[in-house]
Design a protein around this motif. Structure first.
Motif, mmCIF file in Angstrom:
data_model
loop_
_atom_site.group_PDB
_atom_site.id
_atom_site.type_symbol
_atom_site.label_atom_id
_atom_site.label_comp_id
_atom_site.label_asym_id
_atom_site.label_seq_id
_atom_site.Cartn_x
_atom_site.Cartn_y
_atom_site.Cartn_z
ATOM 1 N N LYS A 233 -4.564 0.872 84.680
ATOM 2 C CA LYS A 233 -3.982 1.750 85.700
ATOM 3 C C LYS A 233 -2.459 1.647 85.730
ATOM 4 O O LYS A 233 -1.771 2.560 86.177
ATOM 5 C CB LYS A 233 -4.549 1.400 87.078
ATOM 6 N N GLU A 234 -1.947 0.516 85.208
ATOM 7 C CA GLU A 234 -0.503 0.285 85.280
ATOM 8 C C GLU A 234 -0.034 -0.475 84.041
ATOM 9 O O GLU A 234 -0.654 -1.444 83.620
ATOM 10 C CB GLU A 234 -0.192 -0.521 86.540
ATOM 11 N N PRO A 256 -1.620 6.175 82.614
ATOM 12 C CA PRO A 256 -1.396 5.032 83.510
ATOM 13 C C PRO A 256 -0.018 5.151 84.169
ATOM 14 O O PRO A 256 0.851 5.895 83.710
ATOM 15 C CB PRO A 256 -1.441 3.837 82.557
#
Length: 334
Positions: A233-234, A256
């Motif tokens: 996600k990051e 992301p």
């Protein structure tokens, strides 16, 4: 303050624009966009209200531009201003001064010197060679009573602006003789400078990492297998964010949140940044300087002149900041 167009902008004195900032970096979008003239303009007017220190990364203030071989404005210091240079250039100055500090480390032009001008004169600024060293010199300047520091930056050293509280951007005819292209390139950088700030403080080392700091790759240039990123996600990027890498993510429908150190590490046209965000991705920065003034220089190095009023009008319709030609500043500004 910045919510009005410049054409109707209430002219705020420079002292108020910079009142809350301790370090101010002046950077040029290209060479010969009036950065040194802007620097001297701020130096002249801010010294009336503050004790000033001036420095740079590398060498600035040469009589002649080393790329275009055109005449450059000299950096002028007055009595009471503290300046940073190196031994070789300190010996070449033509005014009285008092040495306050000499560094243990050396650059290619000698040790870094902090001195106080005792009379007016011109100087070649030659400062520390790294951001961390510049940060240390800035701290030392403040111990000598300096209230505001002006950093003479450059396009190749634009990252000097990331350790400053405020940024002044110079643009103009050296970028292009086509006003629309000047506007386009200025807005491209303006967009990057204003990318949202990451909510946490992090120190990212060189490489690409997951949020829990697991190394994915040494750089965005050598990532071929996007499966390592697909479920993340990051992503933390401790180096350059390249256009090739971003386009690869877009082409693979992978979005992301990308966390980059600062805008100077983003080598992507704002078109692709906006496209990535439109498709659901986010791009955040760990440091976001305050861009508080844009200056325009209508003169190109080869002698052509563009319409500065038209350029200011077009820029101010997009940029909600004061925009001015320092050669034509009206009294309200000062």
């Amino acid at each position: 303050m910045c919510g009005r167009r410049c054409s109707t902008f209430v002219k705020i004195p420079l002292i108020n624009l910079f009142k809350k900032f301790k370090t101010i970096a002046i950077v040029g979008l290209e060479k010969n966009t009036g950065k040194t003239e802007t620097f001297n303009f701020l130096l002249k007017h801010l010294q009336k209200d503050f004790v000033l220190g001036v420095t740079s990364i590398g060498i600035d203030g040469e009589d002649t531009d080393q790329v275009t071989f055109t005449k450059k404005p000299n950096i002028l210091v007055d009595n009471g201003i503290l300046f940073v240079t190196t031994e070789n250039f300190y010996k070449r100055k033509n005014f009285l001064s008092e040495i306050l500090y000499v560094s243990d480390r050396s650059t290619s032009t000698g040790r870094v010197i902090i001195a106080k001008a005792l009379e007016k004169g011109k100087i070649i600024l030659s400062g520390p060679t790294t951001i961390q060293w510049l940060k240390e010199i800035n701290s030392i300047l403040q111990t000598f009573g300096v209230e505001k520091i002006l950093i003479d930056g450059a396009l190749s050293r634009i990252s000097s602006s990331t350790l400053s509280d405020a940024v002044v951007l110079s643009t103009g005819a050296a970028v292009s003789l086509d006003i629309e292209k000047i506007v386009e390139k200025t807005l491209d950088l303006f967009y990057k400078i204003n990318l949202p700030l990451y909510p946490e403080k992090l120190d990212i080392k060189s490489g690409i990492f997951t949020k829990d700091l697991k190394l994915i790759a040494r750089s965005s240039l050598n990532i071929n297998d996007l499966s390592l990123i697909k479920d993340q996600k990051e992503i933390l990027i401790g180096g350059a964010l390249t256009e090739k890498f971003l386009r690869k993510l877009i082409n693979n429908n992978t979005y992301p949140t990308l966390v980059v150190k600062d805008f100077s590490k983003i080598f992507v046209n704002s078109f692709y940044l906006k496209l990535y965000q439109k498709k659901g991705g986010k791009i955040l920065v760990l440091h976001k300087p305050n861009l508080c003034l844009v200056t325009v220089n209508p003169y190109s190095p080869n002698g052509f002149v563009i319409d500065d009023k038209l350029l200011i009008e077009k820029l101010s319709s997009k940029i909600k900041l004061p925009i001015l030609n320092v050669r034509k500043v009206e009294g309200e500004w000062i």
